[in-house]
Design a protein around this motif. Structure first.
Motif, PDB file in Angstrom:
ATOM      1  N   GLY A  52       0.818  -1.207   0.000  1.00 42.31           N
ATOM      2  CA  GLY A  52       0.000   0.000   0.000  1.00 42.31           C
ATOM      3  C   GLY A  52       0.850   1.253   0.000  1.00 42.31           C
ATOM      4  N   SER A  53       0.196   2.392   0.220  1.00 34.15           N
ATOM      5  CA  SER A  53       0.878   3.698   0.099  1.00 34.15           C
ATOM      6  C   SER A  53       1.047   4.419   1.425  1.00 34.15           C
ATOM      7  N   GLN A  54       0.750   3.735   2.534  1.00 32.09           N
ATOM      8  CA  GLN A  54       0.751   4.432   3.827  1.00 32.09           C
ATOM      9  C   GLN A  54       2.022   4.219   4.637  1.00 32.09           C
ATOM     10  N   HIS A  76     -12.120   3.875   1.670  1.00 36.56           N
ATOM     11  CA  HIS A  76     -10.871   4.623   1.449  1.00 36.56           C
ATOM     12  C   HIS A  76     -11.095   6.137   1.584  1.00 36.56           C
ATOM     13  N   THR A 125      -4.839   0.390   3.554  1.00 38.65           N
ATOM     14  CA  THR A 125      -3.472  -0.027   3.219  1.00 38.65           C
ATOM     15  C   THR A 125      -3.463  -1.278   2.354  1.00 38.65           C
ATOM     16  N   CYS A 172      -8.063  -1.325  -6.435  1.00 39.98           N
ATOM     17  CA  CYS A 172      -6.963  -1.257  -5.463  1.00 39.98           C
ATOM     18  C   CYS A 172      -5.766  -0.524  -6.069  1.00 39.98           C
ATOM     19  N   ARG A 173      -5.454  -0.841  -7.304  1.00 42.54           N
ATOM     20  CA  ARG A 173      -4.281  -0.234  -7.948  1.00 42.54           C
ATOM     21  C   ARG A 173      -4.495   1.247  -8.214  1.00 42.54           C
ATOM     22  N   GLU A 174      -5.685   1.589  -8.580  1.00 42.90           N
ATOM     23  CA  GLU A 174      -6.003   3.006  -8.820  1.00 42.90           C
ATOM     24  C   GLU A 174      -5.822   3.828  -7.534  1.00 42.90           C
ATOM     25  N   GLY A 212      -3.903   2.962  -4.909  1.00 42.52           N
ATOM     26  CA  GLY A 212      -2.627   2.730  -4.230  1.00 42.52           C
ATOM     27  C   GLY A 212      -2.728   1.798  -3.038  1.00 42.52           C
ATOM     28  N   ASP A 265       2.965  -5.020  -6.086  1.00 41.77           N
ATOM     29  CA  ASP A 265       2.024  -4.604  -5.041  1.00 41.77           C
ATOM     30  C   ASP A 265       1.263  -5.798  -4.462  1.00 41.77           C
TER      31      ASP A 265
END
Length: 341
Positions: A12-14, A169, A175, A196-198, A200, A276
């Protein structure tokens, strides 16, 4: 095996970082026959950590409760070396399955899991299944509070639809989404995975070995104990096994050609889906664990990926005994309709 062999990945991006493969711990305590001896499972978990597989997956419903207690014992003195993921929301009462996502339950479930795990904070806390009676925004608001209180670090969802993921989200960043993804379970590729990919969001693939079928084939069915839940799975029913064993036969042929095992080939396919994605194969045997680690070094060419995908598209049987507990039926009411009951 030195820990440095296993690559790390951002999930994830967090900011969460985990081993590129995890360890699913469910089968140690439930679902696949009788619980295994604690001392053997603790030795396996320690071996996993020493090998560099540090992303450990459990849930309060595994046992129920006993799997979290097991992990609590296993990570004592090793807490800083692992990423602990647990889940809430599934309850089995008198043989009946119930799903809850109301705020009071979320808070109580988290407090209970922290006690069983004997930790101050859970790294990744998933809603295990979506409560379709409670708006996802309401559940997420309580999870957000738990982050603010330092009881959980990151929030995850399991078996959530694309629309549920988007709504969740928007309340607090998700995450990771845990979903079933393997060579023979690919329905999430249409909508859930692109979402999910859009956004992050990391993807955690459970049952990447098709609940053991992609590693053992039809002989698996000869070894299942009476209380093994796989006995009720549609794909393991006689009318479907005859067909599905042909898929395993081809996977076996390709793995022989590649010089790896069928399990390593099936796991490598999941790893090749993207940086990912983190698969979390479960096992109760150190030799199978070591074999699973080998999947990280199997390289697949585009034509091999295509060959695998073409043969696996013909699987027979639903992936789950009850579609009502999958992302296909996980939409929740509008938050304006929630009266707090």
């Amino acid at each position: 095996m030195a820990g440095s062999v296993i690559r790390r990945m951002k999930l994830g991006s967090q900011g969460l970082e985990v081993s590129a493969q995890g360890l699913g711990c469910m089968g140690m305590s439930s679902a696949y026959g009788s619980p295994k001896p604690d001392e053997e499972m603790i030795a396996l978990i320690h071996h996993s950590i020493n090998s560099g597989i540090t992303f450990l997956d459990t849930s309060d419903v595994y046992g129920p409760y006993t799997n979290e207690i097991l992990l609590g014992k296993a990570v004592k003195g090793k807490r800083e070396k692992v990423e602990l993921a647990s889940k809430f929301g599934n309850i089995i009462l008198d043989g009946k399955w119930e799903i809850r996502g109301d705020p009071a339950y979320v808070k109580a479930a988290c407090e209970a899991s922290l006690k069983r795990l004997e930790v101050d904070c859970i790294d990744l806390y998933y809603q295990h299944r979506i409560d379709t009676q409670v708006p996802i925004e309401v559940t997420m608001a309580e999870l957000k509070k738990l982050v603010e209180e330092g009881k959980i670090k990151y929030i995850g969802l399991s078996e959530a639809s694309a629309s549920t993921i988007r709504r969740a989200h928007a309340v607090h960043p998700i995450t990771a989404v845990q979903l079933e993804w393997s060579l023979w379970s690919r329905d999430a590729e249409e909508d859930v995975i692109p979402t999910c990919r859009e956004l992050g969001i990391g993807i955690v693939a459970y049952s990447p070995l098709g609940r053991g079928f992609l590693s053992s084939g039809p002989k698996l069915l000869e070894t299942l104990l009476e209380d093994d839940r796989r006995k009720i799975h549609p794909r393991f029913q006689p009318e479907n096994v005859e067909h599905n064993k042909l898929i395993f036969k081809r996977i076996n042929e390709i793995s022989t050609r590649k010089g790896c095992t069928p399990a390593q080939l099936a796991l490598a396919w999941v790893h090749h889906q993207g940086s990912d994605v983190c698969p979390i194969p479960g096992t109760t045997k150190i030799e199978n664990f070591n074999q699973n680690i080998g999947a990280l070094s199997v390289k697949l060419m585009p034509e091999e990926m295509a060959e695998l995908e073409s043969l696996a598209s013909g699987v027979k049987g639903e992936r789950h005994p009850s579609a009502a507990r999958t992302w296909k039926n996980s939409d929740t009411p509008d938050p304006s309709t929630w009266n707090g009951q």
